[in-house]
Write a protein that holds these residues in place. Structure first.
Motif, PDB file in Angstrom:
ATOM      1  N   LEU A  20     -14.724   2.951  24.954  1.00  0.00           N
ATOM      2  CA  LEU A  20     -13.043   2.860  25.053  1.00  0.00           C
ATOM      3  C   LEU A  20     -12.683   2.145  23.707  1.00  0.00           C
ATOM      4  N   LEU A  21     -13.632   1.150  23.132  1.00  0.00           N
ATOM      5  CA  LEU A  21     -13.139   0.442  21.781  1.00  0.00           C
ATOM      6  C   LEU A  21     -13.411   1.469  20.512  1.00  0.00           C
ATOM      7  N   LEU A  59     -13.471   3.103  10.693  1.00  0.00           N
ATOM      8  CA  LEU A  59     -14.780   3.543  10.864  1.00  0.00           C
ATOM      9  C   LEU A  59     -15.635   2.240  10.859  1.00  0.00           C
ATOM     10  N   LEU A  60     -15.355   1.340  10.090  1.00  0.00           N
ATOM     11  CA  LEU A  60     -16.137  -0.013  10.034  1.00  0.00           C
ATOM     12  C   LEU A  60     -15.998  -0.404  11.560  1.00  0.00           C
ATOM     13  N   ALA A  61     -14.608  -0.711  11.835  1.00  0.00           N
ATOM     14  CA  ALA A  61     -14.256  -1.458  13.078  1.00  0.00           C
ATOM     15  C   ALA A  61     -15.066  -0.736  14.282  1.00  0.00           C
ATOM     16  N   GLN A  62     -14.891   0.647  14.336  1.00  0.00           N
ATOM     17  CA  GLN A  62     -15.175   1.485  15.209  1.00  0.00           C
ATOM     18  C   GLN A  62     -17.159   1.294  15.408  1.00  0.00           C
ATOM     19  N   THR A  63     -17.593   1.342  14.107  1.00  0.00           N
ATOM     20  CA  THR A  63     -19.028   1.129  14.093  1.00  0.00           C
ATOM     21  C   THR A  63     -19.339  -0.218  14.497  1.00  0.00           C
ATOM     22  N   PHE A  64     -18.858  -1.341  14.162  1.00  0.00           N
ATOM     23  CA  PHE A  64     -18.933  -2.521  14.628  1.00  0.00           C
ATOM     24  C   PHE A  64     -18.661  -2.843  16.104  1.00  0.00           C
ATOM     25  N   ALA A  65     -17.941  -2.390  16.572  1.00  0.00           N
ATOM     26  CA  ALA A  65     -17.622  -2.354  18.192  1.00  0.00           C
ATOM     27  C   ALA A  65     -18.801  -1.529  18.866  1.00  0.00           C
ATOM     28  N   PHE A  66     -19.144  -0.457  18.369  1.00  0.00           N
ATOM     29  CA  PHE A  66     -20.229   0.244  18.871  1.00  0.00           C
ATOM     30  C   PHE A  66     -21.467  -0.509  19.029  1.00  0.00           C
ATOM     31  N   VAL A  67     -21.777  -1.028  17.833  1.00  0.00           N
ATOM     32  CA  VAL A  67     -23.235  -2.152  17.783  1.00  0.00           C
ATOM     33  C   VAL A  67     -22.874  -3.136  18.736  1.00  0.00           C
ATOM     34  N   THR A  68     -21.869  -3.907  18.690  1.00  0.00           N
ATOM     35  CA  THR A  68     -21.534  -5.100  19.336  1.00  0.00           C
ATOM     36  C   THR A  68     -21.840  -4.947  20.713  1.00  0.00           C
ATOM     37  N   PHE A  69     -21.103  -3.854  21.400  1.00  0.00           N
ATOM     38  CA  PHE A  69     -21.111  -3.700  22.765  1.00  0.00           C
ATOM     39  C   PHE A  69     -22.339  -2.898  23.526  1.00  0.00           C
ATOM     40  N   ASN A  70     -23.021  -2.606  22.229  1.00  0.00           N
ATOM     41  CA  ASN A  70     -24.160  -1.695  22.816  1.00  0.00           C
ATOM     42  C   ASN A  70     -25.063  -2.409  23.761  1.00  0.00           C
ATOM     43  N   PHE A 119     -27.398  -2.809  12.397  1.00  0.00           N
ATOM     44  CA  PHE A 119     -26.426  -3.462  11.466  1.00  0.00           C
ATOM     45  C   PHE A 119     -26.062  -2.763  10.227  1.00  0.00           C
ATOM     46  N   LEU A 120     -26.955  -1.960   9.732  1.00  0.00           N
ATOM     47  CA  LEU A 120     -26.668  -1.259   8.613  1.00  0.00           C
ATOM     48  C   LEU A 120     -25.872  -0.018   8.788  1.00  0.00           C
ATOM     49  N   TRP A 121     -25.508   0.437  10.319  1.00  0.00           N
ATOM     50  CA  TRP A 121     -24.449   1.489  10.635  1.00  0.00           C
ATOM     51  C   TRP A 121     -23.314   0.936  10.041  1.00  0.00           C
ATOM     52  N   TYR A 122     -22.933  -0.340  10.220  1.00  0.00           N
ATOM     53  CA  TYR A 122     -21.726  -0.934   9.657  1.00  0.00           C
ATOM     54  C   TYR A 122     -21.572  -1.393   8.220  1.00  0.00           C
ATOM     55  N   MET A 123     -22.581  -1.863   8.186  1.00  0.00           N
ATOM     56  CA  MET A 123     -22.782  -2.824   6.453  1.00  0.00           C
ATOM     57  C   MET A 123     -22.416  -1.728   5.413  1.00  0.00           C
ATOM     58  N   GLY A 179     -12.269  -8.726  15.801  1.00  0.00           N
ATOM     59  CA  GLY A 179     -11.064  -9.132  15.759  1.00  0.00           C
ATOM     60  C   GLY A 179     -10.276  -9.230  14.639  1.00  0.00           C
ATOM     61  N   VAL A 180     -10.882  -9.962  13.421  1.00  0.00           N
ATOM     62  CA  VAL A 180     -10.483 -10.154  12.150  1.00  0.00           C
ATOM     63  C   VAL A 180     -10.284  -8.843  11.305  1.00  0.00           C
ATOM     64  N   ILE A 181     -11.380  -7.951  11.563  1.00  0.00           N
ATOM     65  CA  ILE A 181     -11.365  -6.611  10.709  1.00  0.00           C
ATOM     66  C   ILE A 181     -10.155  -5.813  11.541  1.00  0.00           C
ATOM     67  N   VAL A 182     -10.201  -5.797  12.583  1.00  0.00           N
ATOM     68  CA  VAL A 182      -9.080  -4.841  13.214  1.00  0.00           C
ATOM     69  C   VAL A 182      -7.576  -5.557  13.019  1.00  0.00           C
ATOM     70  N   GLY A 183      -7.387  -6.753  12.683  1.00  0.00           N
ATOM     71  CA  GLY A 183      -6.193  -7.326  12.321  1.00  0.00           C
ATOM     72  C   GLY A 183      -6.016  -6.888  10.914  1.00  0.00           C
ATOM     73  N   ASP A 184      -7.007  -6.903  10.015  1.00  0.00           N
ATOM     74  CA  ASP A 184      -6.915  -6.552   8.730  1.00  0.00           C
ATOM     75  C   ASP A 184      -6.101  -5.075   8.588  1.00  0.00           C
ATOM     76  N   GLY A 185      -7.170  -4.224   9.381  1.00  0.00           N
ATOM     77  CA  GLY A 185      -6.804  -2.625   9.296  1.00  0.00           C
ATOM     78  C   GLY A 185      -5.551  -2.220   9.744  1.00  0.00           C
ATOM     79  N   GLY A 186      -4.733  -3.115  10.671  1.00  0.00           N
ATOM     80  CA  GLY A 186      -3.578  -2.874  11.260  1.00  0.00           C
ATOM     81  C   GLY A 186      -2.284  -3.189  10.510  1.00  0.00           C
TER      82      GLY A 186
END
Length: 488
Positions: A370-371, A389-400, A408-412, A480-487
């Motif tokens: 969903l995220l 793309l960063l936020a999506q990958t970060f969410a995908f890894v965090t909630f996996n 971690f390299l996926w979003y780094m 949350g910070v990344i999403v806030g910056d991108g928005g």
């Protein structure tokens, strides 16, 4: 006598110019870092009971050995990847003949066996170069705020700053290389690749995909997207963001909305059909058809060669996998319990899957997808595609439900594109706090994991679970910070 602030600034400027003013110093440093680690890996593997080489590399090379004999790579248990990876590592199976002599043959055989690590390390360098290219490109990003500041400075008669090029549309190469160094000189990235993890190849594919999209090379982007998803499933999350980003105005040659298109857009609000028609532009259809055709063609080819084991091990396994070792996810403890449970015989009328196991495997994907595929792309993609793309990958890894260091390299790989205008860079306190908590969260988990796996102590509750939950919460705050910056 203490150095003055001016002297300190001059030293920093000199070091910056020496390392980033030209490509050679940076890329040579990145190459030497990986070369040293590769040589060290040979020593540690030969002299220490704790091996430097990752177990995954042994799985890859074993699969390549089966392929070299004309067999299936899936004859190697736990090989869960596309056959392309085993094909790429065929040189690791080559050996020197007896004519070379014992010592020379040993050196040559070691070199051939390590060639896969060399490939992965080289992929790191290519990914870093692509990061630099994307930053220098300056198309639709990277720094709208910098452009505004530059414009304000020009209006006030001041000098243009911020490491920008003369036209104010792109990041200067020296500054771009400085941010690319976050990936190229990152010891974690270099260590993971030289241990034999293939994530660097994904870094190349994903960054090439972003470069192709921002360059408006849509057919190439479709090919890369299809290949990336075939190589590893997770890049499919980028498709919604890219499609949402590809509006007609952004892809138009003049990139300026004409009055007629504006009126057409306002008229289309009264008709769902016209909205759908306006959404289904030729570039979007091109991307969808090309990526799907590439993905299906590769899968049909692999299925024709290797049959059902290809589908099971490459795709279906990841839906029901239960990995509880080296797993930072808060699902870790439940996965361990599920892996230890004994299923009831299927002949029993009351045989049903354990409820806890069913929930983990079925529902763990819901917040993750969903995220990463809906909410974040809708919120960020049109405003800032790289940050999305960063936020999506970060969410995908965090909630996996399975989260390991390699992930971690996926979003780094996206961090150098996001950091130039991030809150973490604007506020040193926030940036250092985020880095410190992220590292501390891993350290606490690894300490508990070490006691469990190496010392045999039961640290599941509360230690390991609490460490997993703490690391998860830290990642949620960073997200949350990344999403806030991108928005913005």
């Amino acid at each position: 006598m203490a150095a003055s602030p001016a002297d300190s600034t001059a030293v920093k400027s000199s070091l910056f110019n020496a390392l980033f003013s030209r490509p050679l110093p940076l890329y040579l440093s990145a190459f030497l870092l990986r070369a040293i680690l590769l040589l060290y890996s040979l020593w540690q593997d030969a002299n220490s009971p704790v091996k430097y080489t990752d177990i995954d590399y042994l799985v890859f090379t074993d699969a390549a050995r089966f392929v070299s004999r004309g067999e299936s790579p899936y004859a190697r248990e736990t090989y869960r990847y596309t056959p392309i990876l085993a094909w790429l590592l065929l040189p690791t199976t080559w050996t020197a003949g007896a004519q070379w002599g014992p010592l020379a043959a040993k050196v040559i055989n070691t070199a051939w066996f390590s060639s896969g690590k060399v490939l992965f390390a080289a992929a790191d360098l290519v990914a870093g170069w692509l990061i630099e290219r994307v930053l220098v490109m300056g198309t639709d990003f990277p720094a709208q705020e910098e452009k505004k500041k530059e414009t304000e400075g020009e209006e006030k008669g001041g000098k243009t700053g911020g490491g920008k090029s003369n036209d104010g549309t792109a990041m200067a190469p020296s500054r771009a290389r400085a941010f690319a160094a976050i990936w190229l000189l990152n010891p974690m990235v270099a260590t993971i690749s030289t241990r034999g993890s293939s994530e660097g190849l994904l870094g190349v594919l994903v960054m090439a995909l972003l470069w192709a999209v921002l360059s408006r090379r849509i057919t190439l982007a479709g090919l890369l997207l299809g290949l990336s998803v075939h190589f590893k499933i997770y890049p499919f999350i980028y498709a919604p963001a890219i499609v949402w980003w590809m509006d007609a105005e952004r892809l138009a040659d003049d990139r300026i909305r004409s009055p007629s298109s504006s009126s057409s857009s306002s008229t289309s609000t009264s008709s769902l059909f016209r909205k759908m028609k306006n959404f289904l532009t030729l570039p979007r259809l091109n991307l969808a058809i090309t990526s799907l055709a590439t993905f299906l063609s590769l899968n049909f080819l692999m299925y024709a060669l290797y049959g059902q084991p290809f589908l099971q091990e490459t795709y279906l396994h990841h839906v029901t996998r239960i990995d509880h070792r080296h797993n930072f996810s808060p699902y870790n403890t439940q996965l361990y319990l599920s892996s230890a449970s004994t299923p009831l015989p299927t002949s029993s009328p009351s045989a049903t899957a354990p409820l806890g196991q069913l929930k983990i495997e079925s529902l763990a994907f819901l917040p993750q997808l969903l995220l990463s595929t809906i909410l974040i792309p809708l919120a960020l993609a049109k405003k800032d595609l790289p940050t999305s793309l960063l936020a999506q990958t970060f969410a995908f890894v965090t909630f996996n439900k399975v989260c390991t260091s390699q992930y971690f390299l996926w979003y780094m790989v996206f961090l150098p594109l996001y950091l130039p205008r991030s809150s973490f860079l604007r506020s040193k306190r926030m940036g250092l706090s985020a880095l410190g908590l992220w590292v501390l969260g891993q350290g606490l988990w690894l300490q508990q994991g070490f006691e469990l796996e190496f010392l045999g102590r039961s640290t599941f509750l509360p230690g390991l679970w609490a460490a997993s939950l703490g690391f998860f919460l830290v990642n949620c705050w960073i997200l949350g910070v990344i999403v806030g910056d991108g928005g913005r």
